[in-house]
Design a protein around this motif. Structure first.
Motif: not given
Length: 354
Positions: A118-127
């Motif tokens: 979840a944190a990685a998806l948020s980091m690359v702006r793909l939540p």
């Protein structure tokens, strides 16, 4: 002083036992820096990256990571993140499963995997896109996932092999900004391979310019652009007027037509052949009579490029001398066939032994 993370000592690579694709490479990569390996096809930059990743074995020399030798360690045990141009995502897995894969093989607990994904998806702006398959994403989104997968297990080093080469110009520029942001936020060491000069200038803390298996220059973006080490670097990075010349004395050069004042490198004697390098944007247009190296030049062609106009001019015995006119001077664009008085500041002239 920043600590060294990676060291190449005398590394060479040959596929046939005769021709060295990489020749006696000595290179230190600093912890936390963004280093770009830049050069034309066949220059050795990608082979250098592949040896660091473990997908190619050096013919000679050694490679160390955090002080430990890794050139005999298989790729999956080097703990290095890698991002490829073709994304290399598993098509049968969802985005979340692709991101979870490096963690699961490291036996990270399931709850921790969910949090990190979840944190990685948020980091690359793909939540919210974790449930999709790679083929349901755009090329830019897939490359963001590939970058997140390379970072999710917190490696000390991430390698990027022309990751934006398959994308269009606008998307490439957007992802360049994203990569810069992520690098700044995480502070992870990144080594980036490209043949795109503007990309290297935009992203890098330092650039290693490769040609014929060797580093021709290693320095900041400003250093390799403003003070190139040799004619190859001057010609490969950015536009460049190259003029043959002969040394007249300690401060003057003779061109095909006329002469110019210039600061000469140490050791160039009168009568020696030289090569002059002048960036088009450093040419002064509509110069005063007393301006340095002022002379008349005829405009042969004007090309409109949006943010500037590119002027091809006849000067110093050539008809392919280029200058740039910034957009803010668009109302003063000269017409082909007109004559301008140009000037070239001495600081804008780089002289190499021929």
């Amino acid at each position: 002083m920043t600590a060294t993370l990676v060291r190449f000592d005398g590394v060479s690579k040959s596929y046939d036992g005769r021709t060295r694709v990489v020749a006696e490479l000595d290179l230190e990569i600093r912890r936390g820096e963004f280093l770009t390996l830049l050069g034309p096809s066949g220059s050795g930059k990608t082979t250098t990256l592949m040896m660091l990743a473990g997908f190619e074995d050096p013919t000679a020399g050694s490679i160390t990571l955090e002080g430990a030798r890794i050139d005999t360690v298989p790729p999956h045990r080097r703990n290095i993140g890698v991002v490829f141009q073709n994304y290399a995502l598993f098509p049968h897995l969802s985005v979340a499963e692709n991101l979870a894969f490096p963690l699961s093989i490291r036996r990270v607990p399931r709850a921790e995997i969910g949090r990190r994904v979840a944190a990685a998806l948020s980091m690359v702006r793909l939540p919210g896109l974790g449930g999709r398959r790679p083929q349901q994403l755009s090329g830019g989104q897939q490359q963001r996932v590939a970058l997140a997968r390379a970072l999710i297990f917190n490696p000390p080093l991430v390698l990027l092999d022309e990751p934006l080469g398959a994308l269009d110009k606008q998307l490439r520029e957007e992802l360049q900004a994203e990569i810069r942001r992520i690098h700044a936020e995480l502070g992870v060491t990144m080594v980036y391979v490209t043949h795109d000069q503007s990309e290297a200038l935009t992203l890098s803390d330092r650039i290693a310019v490769f040609d014929q298996g060797r580093i021709q220059q290693l320095g900041t973006a400003q250093a390799v652009y403003e003070t190139p080490a040799n004619p190859f670097v001057a010609g490969f990075i950015g536009e460049n007027n190259r003029l043959p010349a002969t040394v007249l004395d300690a401060t003057r050069l003779r061109l095909a037509e006329g002469s110019m004042l210039a600061t000469l490198p140490h050791g160039l004697q009168a009568g020696a052949a030289a090569l002059v390098s002048i960036r088009p944007e450093r040419v002064l247009l509509e110069a005063a009579e007393a301006a340095p190296n002022a002379a008349a030049a005829r405009v042969e062609e004007v090309v409109y490029l949006g943010d500037h106009c590119r002027l091809r001019m006849a000067w110093a015995g050539r008809t392919d001398f280029f200058a740039k006119l910034p957009r803010q001077q668009a109302g003063q664009v000269p017409q082909a066939g007109t004559t301008l008085r140009i000037a070239i500041p001495e600081a804008a002239i780089i002289v190499f032994p021929a």
